[in-house]
Design a protein around this motif. Structure first.
Motif, PDB file in Angstrom:
ATOM      1  N   GLU A  14      -5.114   4.705  12.165  1.00  0.00           N
ATOM      2  CA  GLU A  14      -4.195   3.605  12.442  1.00  0.00           C
ATOM      3  C   GLU A  14      -4.491   2.395  11.554  1.00  0.00           C
ATOM      4  OE1 GLU A  14      -0.919   1.967  13.804  1.00  0.00           O
ATOM      5  OE2 GLU A  14      -1.506   3.960  14.495  1.00  0.00           O
ATOM      6  N   ALA A  15      -5.769   2.100  11.340  1.00  0.00           N
ATOM      7  CA  ALA A  15      -6.125   0.956  10.493  1.00  0.00           C
ATOM      8  C   ALA A  15      -5.621   1.166   9.059  1.00  0.00           C
ATOM      9  CB  ALA A  15      -7.636   0.742  10.493  1.00  0.00           C
ATOM     10  N   LEU A  16      -5.744   2.373   8.540  1.00  0.00           N
ATOM     11  CA  LEU A  16      -5.256   2.657   7.183  1.00  0.00           C
ATOM     12  C   LEU A  16      -3.745   2.502   7.098  1.00  0.00           C
ATOM     13  CD1 LEU A  16      -7.390   5.829   6.368  1.00  0.00           C
ATOM     14  CD2 LEU A  16      -7.670   3.556   5.366  1.00  0.00           C
ATOM     15  N   ILE A  17      -3.039   2.983   8.115  1.00  0.00           N
ATOM     16  CA  ILE A  17      -1.579   2.852   8.129  1.00  0.00           C
ATOM     17  C   ILE A  17      -1.184   1.383   8.174  1.00  0.00           C
ATOM     18  CG2 ILE A  17       0.490   3.253   9.522  1.00  0.00           C
ATOM     19  CD1 ILE A  17      -0.794   5.947  10.333  1.00  0.00           C
ATOM     20  N   ARG A  18      -1.844   0.614   9.026  1.00  0.00           N
ATOM     21  CA  ARG A  18      -1.504  -0.817   9.130  1.00  0.00           C
ATOM     22  C   ARG A  18      -1.760  -1.550   7.811  1.00  0.00           C
ATOM     23  NH1 ARG A  18      -1.252  -2.732  14.910  1.00  0.00           N
ATOM     24  NH2 ARG A  18      -1.496  -0.816  16.101  1.00  0.00           N
ATOM     25  N   GLN A  19      -2.862  -1.224   7.147  1.00  0.00           N
ATOM     26  CA  GLN A  19      -3.155  -1.845   5.841  1.00  0.00           C
ATOM     27  C   GLN A  19      -2.082  -1.464   4.822  1.00  0.00           C
ATOM     28  OE1 GLN A  19      -7.077  -0.528   4.755  1.00  0.00           O
ATOM     29  NE2 GLN A  19      -8.049  -1.570   6.478  1.00  0.00           N
ATOM     30  N   HIS A  20      -1.715  -0.203   4.821  1.00  0.00           N
ATOM     31  CA  HIS A  20      -0.696   0.280   3.885  1.00  0.00           C
ATOM     32  C   HIS A  20       0.642  -0.416   4.130  1.00  0.00           C
ATOM     33  CE1 HIS A  20       1.627   3.051   1.441  1.00  0.00           C
ATOM     34  NE2 HIS A  20       2.413   3.282   2.488  1.00  0.00           N
ATOM     35  N   MET A  21       1.075  -0.458   5.387  1.00  0.00           N
ATOM     36  CA  MET A  21       2.360  -1.072   5.721  1.00  0.00           C
ATOM     37  C   MET A  21       2.362  -2.577   5.439  1.00  0.00           C
ATOM     38  SD  MET A  21       4.054   1.473   6.474  1.00  0.00           S
ATOM     39  CE  MET A  21       4.878   2.436   7.682  1.00  0.00           C
ATOM     40  N   ALA A  22       1.258  -3.230   5.712  1.00  0.00           N
ATOM     41  CA  ALA A  22       1.170  -4.671   5.427  1.00  0.00           C
ATOM     42  C   ALA A  22       1.307  -4.930   3.928  1.00  0.00           C
ATOM     43  CB  ALA A  22      -0.144  -5.237   5.956  1.00  0.00           C
ATOM     44  N   ALA A  23       0.698  -4.083   3.109  1.00  0.00           N
ATOM     45  CA  ALA A  23       0.813  -4.235   1.660  1.00  0.00           C
ATOM     46  C   ALA A  23       2.256  -4.010   1.212  1.00  0.00           C
ATOM     47  CB  ALA A  23      -0.133  -3.271   0.943  1.00  0.00           C
ATOM     48  N   GLU A  24       2.935  -3.026   1.799  1.00  0.00           N
ATOM     49  CA  GLU A  24       4.351  -2.795   1.471  1.00  0.00           C
ATOM     50  C   GLU A  24       5.169  -4.036   1.805  1.00  0.00           C
ATOM     51  OE1 GLU A  24       6.082   0.644   3.310  1.00  0.00           O
ATOM     52  OE2 GLU A  24       5.005   2.036   1.997  1.00  0.00           O
ATOM     53  N   GLU A  25       4.945  -4.605   2.992  1.00  0.00           N
ATOM     54  CA  GLU A  25       5.697  -5.794   3.399  1.00  0.00           C
ATOM     55  C   GLU A  25       5.428  -6.982   2.487  1.00  0.00           C
ATOM     56  OE1 GLU A  25       5.488  -6.815   7.553  1.00  0.00           O
ATOM     57  OE2 GLU A  25       5.785  -4.716   8.141  1.00  0.00           O
ATOM     58  N   ARG A  26       4.207  -7.082   1.942  1.00  0.00           N
ATOM     59  CA  ARG A  26       3.860  -8.180   1.024  1.00  0.00           C
ATOM     60  C   ARG A  26       4.409  -7.951  -0.380  1.00  0.00           C
ATOM     61  NH1 ARG A  26      -1.333  -7.163   2.917  1.00  0.00           N
ATOM     62  NH2 ARG A  26      -1.923  -6.346   0.874  1.00  0.00           N
ATOM     63  N   ASP A  42       3.094  -5.653  -2.431  1.00  0.00           N
ATOM     64  CA  ASP A  42       1.820  -5.517  -3.146  1.00  0.00           C
ATOM     65  C   ASP A  42       1.588  -4.043  -3.523  1.00  0.00           C
ATOM     66  OD1 ASP A  42      -0.829  -5.422  -3.965  1.00  0.00           O
ATOM     67  OD2 ASP A  42      -1.649  -6.186  -2.086  1.00  0.00           O
ATOM     68  N   PRO A  43       2.018  -3.616  -4.722  1.00  0.00           N
ATOM     69  CA  PRO A  43       1.860  -2.212  -5.110  1.00  0.00           C
ATOM     70  C   PRO A  43       0.404  -1.742  -5.105  1.00  0.00           C
ATOM     71  CG  PRO A  43       3.333  -3.324  -6.635  1.00  0.00           C
ATOM     72  CD  PRO A  43       2.728  -4.384  -5.743  1.00  0.00           C
ATOM     73  N   GLU A  44      -0.506  -2.556  -5.635  1.00  0.00           N
ATOM     74  CA  GLU A  44      -1.916  -2.169  -5.688  1.00  0.00           C
ATOM     75  C   GLU A  44      -2.485  -2.012  -4.286  1.00  0.00           C
ATOM     76  OE1 GLU A  44      -0.496  -4.472  -7.648  1.00  0.00           O
ATOM     77  OE2 GLU A  44      -0.795  -3.569  -9.627  1.00  0.00           O
ATOM     78  N   GLY A  45      -2.128  -2.928  -3.394  1.00  0.00           N
ATOM     79  CA  GLY A  45      -2.575  -2.832  -2.019  1.00  0.00           C
ATOM     80  C   GLY A  45      -1.975  -1.634  -1.294  1.00  0.00           C
ATOM     81  N   SER A  46      -0.760  -1.253  -1.671  1.00  0.00           N
ATOM     82  CA  SER A  46      -0.094  -0.113  -1.038  1.00  0.00           C
ATOM     83  C   SER A  46      -0.812   1.199  -1.298  1.00  0.00           C
ATOM     84  CB  SER A  46       1.357  -0.001  -1.524  1.00  0.00           C
ATOM     85  OG  SER A  46       2.106  -1.122  -1.128  1.00  0.00           O
TER      86      SER A  46
END
Length: 136
Positions: A2-14, A16-20
């Motif tokens: 769940e933590a990985l998914i939340r980090q991934h989705m937050a990067a998408e919303e920002r 942020d390709p590198e963060g995604s």
């Protein structure tokens, strides 16, 4: 997971390709069903996808509606909202704000995302981008 998914989705919303892609395995399979380029393999290919996506679609929010857990996988249903400044799915966006359903299937290995399979409601996107503009 769940933590990985939340980090991934937050990067998408920002936007942020590198963060995604930061939580992907080196051999990630990133498969957006229907993408003319087919599945992407490896972080460089996934990063190229997200760089293009961030130019075509500016995510504002992803509202999760359902979550299904398995031992090494998670499936989530979302409603995604954002604007299309240029073109998306081959259609001019003209800055329109759209919302559509999206399904993500994540697989995990060694504490990272090893596969992301994405299904989106293309018919809804096409309908929103081709409907006549409303007078304000």
């Amino acid at each position: 997971m769940e933590a990985l998914i939340r980090q991934h989705m937050a990067a998408e919303e920002r936007g942020d390709p590198e963060g995604s892609v930061a939580m992907y395995t080196d051999d990630i399979e990133h498969d957006v069903v229907g993408d003319p380029g087919g599945p992407k393999h490896g972080i460089p290919a996934a990063l190229e996808f997200y760089r293009r996506l961030c130019k075509e679609f500016r995510a504002e929010k992803e509202e999760r509606t359902h979550t299904y857990y398995a031992e090494d996988a998670v499936t989530i249903e979302n409603v995604m909202t954002g604007t299309v400044p240029t073109a998306f799915m081959g259609l001019p966006g003209n800055g329109r704000r759209i919302s559509f359903r999206i399904l993500h299937v994540f697989e995990f290995r060694a504490g990272r995302i090893s596969r992301e399979n994405v299904w989106l409601d293309g018919a809804s996107i096409v309908a929103q981008l081709t409907e006549p503009a409303r007078a304000g």
